[in-house]
Design an enzyme around this catalytic site. Structure first.
Site, PDB file in Angstrom:
ATOM      1  N   ASP A  12       0.855  -1.353  -0.064  1.00 19.61           N
ATOM      2  CA  ASP A  12      -0.038   0.140  -0.005  1.00 19.61           C
ATOM      3  C   ASP A  12       0.819   1.233   0.025  1.00 19.61           C
ATOM      4  O   ASP A  12       0.912   2.082   0.818  1.00 19.61           O
ATOM      5  CB  ASP A  12      -1.015   0.019   1.302  1.00 19.61           C
ATOM      6  N   HIS A 246       9.868  -0.283   8.769  1.00 19.19           N
ATOM      7  CA  HIS A 246       8.823  -1.599   8.806  1.00 19.19           C
ATOM      8  C   HIS A 246       9.050  -2.715   7.567  1.00 19.19           C
ATOM      9  O   HIS A 246       9.394  -3.646   7.664  1.00 19.19           O
ATOM     10  CB  HIS A 246       7.431  -1.270   9.105  1.00 19.19           C
TER      11      HIS A 246
HETATM   12  C1  BDR Z   1       2.902  -0.742   8.746  1.00 22.27           C
HETATM   13  O1  BDR Z   1       1.770   0.101   8.485  1.00 22.27           O
HETATM   14  C2  BDR Z   1       2.048   0.750   7.429  1.00 22.27           C
HETATM   15  O2  BDR Z   1       1.677   2.143   7.707  1.00 22.27           O
HETATM   16  C3  BDR Z   1       3.513   0.838   7.183  1.00 22.27           C
HETATM   17  O3  BDR Z   1       3.765   0.947   5.647  1.00 22.27           O
HETATM   18  C4  BDR Z   1       3.873  -0.560   7.591  1.00 22.27           C
HETATM   19  O4  BDR Z   1       3.393  -1.694   6.531  1.00 22.27           O
HETATM   20  C5  BDR Z   1       3.757  -0.550  10.133  1.00 22.27           C
HETATM   21  O5  BDR Z   1       2.725  -0.760  10.988  1.00 22.27           O
HETATM   22 CA    CA Z   2       2.939  -0.965   4.069  1.00 23.64          CA
END
Ligand code: BDR
Ligand code: CA
Length: 331
Positions: A12, A246
């Site tokens: 995303d 992340h």
């Molecule tokens: C996850 O949430 C999204 O905002 C980031 O892209 C990552 O996949 C981290 O909690």
């Molecule tokens: Ca993500």
């Protein structure tokens, strides 16, 4: 040399998604055969626009298929523009015409088609809410046997959540799909906040990289990361002007699982109430809980609990600094 991991990347984008995409494109042992998009950090339409843009400006024509626009059951929320920007890439001041069009098949259809075409060969790396995997499972219940493995960025076991005291954003955005995924029976590993909160990088690093490489793709990434660091430094000032990486860690786990300490057990997701989106793991193992839903026959998930931070940062740097970009489109 190790055969390349044939990967479908479910995403995303999203700033850390963009970092992860570029890490995957740059890494010599990863072959990204498709990108599938979903709502999450942005709307699904914006996610598709960004996936096409990021791949095309880096000189790749990887197929992109658009997927879930809303969660399976939960009422949809608003994308977090204050974290990733309204456009998901830190509000880019302008974009070049990079071309590209999404596939006619939906993300779920595309995943099923590829899994059937390459049985046992594809790894699905998902770093977003899990609607596309949930829909693909409905289309092809045998999907867990057709995919080689699934690696997710999502959830948390011991580390506090990032959208509630107990929930991580990707799981919280579509807990019903997530629980389907955790109980489907594939070779499944999760890379969640227990490890992603141990790895952060500064905006200065990405600025330097862009200055060295002089490429639109890295200018774009550096702009996006700068915005993302504004958010993270407002809630975690002790990190400096930095952000968590992340989604990149899902790929780090794929290519170097030895950098992680893991625990294996049943994982379920709370789909209602104040704990909505919580990933609950049976960390004891072997206890015959009387509660329905925790039967010993339920599938097990490998959960990353600790990470070698220094080695991970070195791998990210070595990979992004390599010679992987095709000539730049001009701004
Ligand atoms: C996850 O949430 C999204 O905002 C980031 O892209 C990552 O996949 C981290 O909690
Ligand atoms: Ca993500």
């Amino acid at each position: 040399m190790q055969a390349k991991h044939k990967v479908i990347f479910d995403t995303d984008p999203g700033v850390d998604d963009a970092m992860a995409l570029y890490f995957a494109m740059a890494h010599p042992e990863i072959d990204v055969i498709a990108v599938t998009t979903t709502f999450g950090n942005v709307t699904v339409q914006q996610a598709t626009t960004n996936a096409l843009y990021l791949t095309r400006i880096a000189g790749s024509d990887i197929p992109v298929a658009q997927g879930a626009a809303v969660p399976m059951n939960k009422t949809p929320g608003q994308p977090p523009a204050f974290i990733h920007g309204a456009d998901g890439l830190g509000n880019l001041p302008s974009r070049v015409d990079a071309g590209g069009q999404a596939q006619e098949l939906s993300a779920a259809e595309y995943i099923v088609k590829m899994a059937r075409a390459y049985p046992g060969e594809i790894t699905l790396v998902a770093v977003a809410p899990l609607g596309n995997l949930g829909l693909a499972l409905r289309l092809e219940p045998n999907l867990p046997k057709l995919l080689k493995k699934v690696v997710l960025m999502g959830g948390t076991v011991l580390e506090p959540g990032n959208v509630s005291p107990v929930a991580e954003a990707n799981i919280w955005n579509d807990p019903d799909s997530a629980d389907l995924v955790f109980t489907a029976g594939w070779d499944l590993a999760i890379v969640g906040l227990d490890v992603t909160h141990r790895v952060w990088m500064t905006s200065a690093y990405f600025k330097d990289l862009a200055a060295k490489k002089k490429h639109l793709a890295l200018d774009t990434l550096s702009h996006a990361v700068n915005f993302y660091c504004d958010f993270y430094s407002s809630i975690r000032p002790e990190l400096g002007h930095a952000c968590f990486c992340h989604d990149v860690l899902a790929f780090v786990y794929l290519v170097k699982p030895e950098l992680f300490k893991t625990k294996t057990g049943r994982v379920r997701v709370a789909t209602e109430g104040i704990g909505n989106g919580q990933t609950m793991m049976d960390r004891h193992g072997g206890i015959p809980y009387p509660q329905a839903g925790w039967e010993a026959t339920r599938p097990q998930t490998v959960v990353c609990m600790e990470v070698d931070t220094a080695a991970t940062l070195k791998l990210i740097d070595d990979t992004l600094s390599g010679d992987w970009l095709k000539p730049s489109l001009t701004a």
